[in-house]
Design an enzyme around this catalytic site. Structure first.
Site, PDB file in Angstrom:
ATOM      1  CB  VAL A 196      -0.921   0.008   1.226  1.00 20.60           C
ATOM      2  CG1 VAL A 196      -1.816   1.249   1.225  1.00 20.60           C
ATOM      3  CG2 VAL A 196      -1.781  -1.263   1.248  1.00 20.60           C
ATOM      4  N   PRO A 197       1.149   1.840  -1.158  1.00 21.29           N
ATOM      5  CG  PRO A 197       1.014   2.659  -3.350  1.00 21.29           C
ATOM      6  CD  PRO A 197       0.347   1.709  -2.389  1.00 21.29           C
ATOM      7  CB  CYS A 198       2.165   5.242   2.760  1.00 23.43           C
ATOM      8  SG  CYS A 198       3.268   4.045   3.519  1.00 23.43           S
ATOM      9  CG  HIS A 199       6.728   4.347  -1.310  1.00 25.52           C
ATOM     10  ND1 HIS A 199       5.960   3.215  -1.115  1.00 25.52           N
ATOM     11  CD2 HIS A 199       7.115   4.306  -2.618  1.00 25.52           C
ATOM     12  CE1 HIS A 199       5.896   2.529  -2.242  1.00 25.52           C
ATOM     13  NE2 HIS A 199       6.582   3.167  -3.166  1.00 25.52           N
TER      14      HIS A 199
END
Length: 310
Positions: free
Chosen positions: A274-277
């Site tokens: 889940v690409p919070c970056h």
């Protein structure tokens, strides 16, 4: 008893990482840890000096490798030359990631896809636990965990019977703290160490050859309704792009909730997948990241390599 086994496992894994030189490709248990340690040193130096565009020799010296080793390291680790990787860490690159981000997210949400970058993405399918299951702190759930080498340091993989539930990262020696941090999210769950079972999931996450649309990685989102809405929106951001917190707030129809969106992004329990970056500050700044700004920069640079930035 569990912590004794955990410490023994960590010592055994790190001993292999240091002493076993047979494995030399990204994703292997030993090489991935060695690679990331050198990459972490290089990123820290580049982050401090990128405005001066430091020489490869100075970056290599900071990473405690030779210039040739640095070149091969970044080629092997991210598919980028050191110079291209340096460019991927600059503010200008971050601004380029944000360009037209709102329209990209609109298209992704409207079509159910994530644009061209989806070809290189994780092909994730997800479901959310009920609010009652989240409110109960994981009571009645059995969560399996394991520690695995990854391109971004030691990964803490946590899985339920329904799919991947948690993914954290740790530097050497911080593994117990990283696991404890994840356990505090669901304090009433039962935790069982399962290295073999979680290893299969780790391979699916970190080996791009296994990112297949016909066999999507299943994840389970455990949080409040608001948090889950934010995390679902993060899943729509294509690799190689980024959005601001305000973009996410607009997409979930809470335009005044940018700060709350930032808090939900920070609580994302499934890092990288889940690409919070891919959530950046309004001007392209790399704002706070639960697993460290250096790791966030590493993920952005690694993804640039996967997309063929040279």
């Amino acid at each position: 008893m569990v912590w004794i086994r955990l410490r023994a496992y960590i010592r055994r894994m790190m001993n292999l990482a240091i002493n076993d030189h047979r494995l030399t490709t990204p994703g292997s248990q030993t090489a991935a840890l060695r690679d990331y340690d050198s990459v972490r040193r290089a990123i820290a130096f580049i982050s401090e000096h990128w405005r001066q565009q430091p020489t490869i020799e100075s970056v290599a010296d900071a990473a405690a490798v030779t210039p040739d080793e640095l070149h091969h390291l970044f080629r092997r680790w991210a598919g980028l030359t050191p110079k291209a990787f340096m460019q991927a860490l600059t503010l200008e690159h971050a601004k380029n990631l944000l360009r037209d981000s709102a329209s990209v997210l609109d298209a992704a949400l409207d079509s159910g896809l994530s644009g061209p970058g989806r070809l290189h993405d994780l092909f994730v399918t997800h479901e959310a636990m009920s609010p009652g299951e989240w409110k109960n702190g994981g009571a009645g759930m059995t969560l399996r965990f394991g520690f695995h080498a990854s391109p971004f340091g030691t990964a803490v993989v946590i899985a339920s019977d329904r799919g991947l539930a948690g993914l954290a990262f740790a530097d050497p020696g911080d593994e117990p703290s990283a696991l404890a941090d994840m356990q505090r999210r669901w304090p009433r769950a039962t935790y069982v160490e399962d290295h073999a079972g979680t290893a299969r999931i780790a391979r699916r996450i970190f080996d791009p050859k296994l990112w297949r649309p016909d066999e999507p990685l299943r994840v389970i989102l455990i949080g409040t309704d608001f948090e889950v809405r934010v995390w679902e929106t993060l899943l729509k951001i294509p690799m190689g792009r980024a959005v601001c917190y305000s973009d996410i707030a607009n997409k979930i129809r809470a335009p005044k909730a940018s700060r709350a969106v930032g808090a939900a992004v920070g609580k994302n329990p499934i890092s990288f997948v889940v690409p919070c970056h891919r959530a950046l500050g309004k001007g392209g700044g790399l704002t706070g990241y639960h697993w460290g700004i250096t790791r966030k920069q590493a993920m952005i640079g690694w993804e640039a390599g996967q997309l063929g930035m040279h």
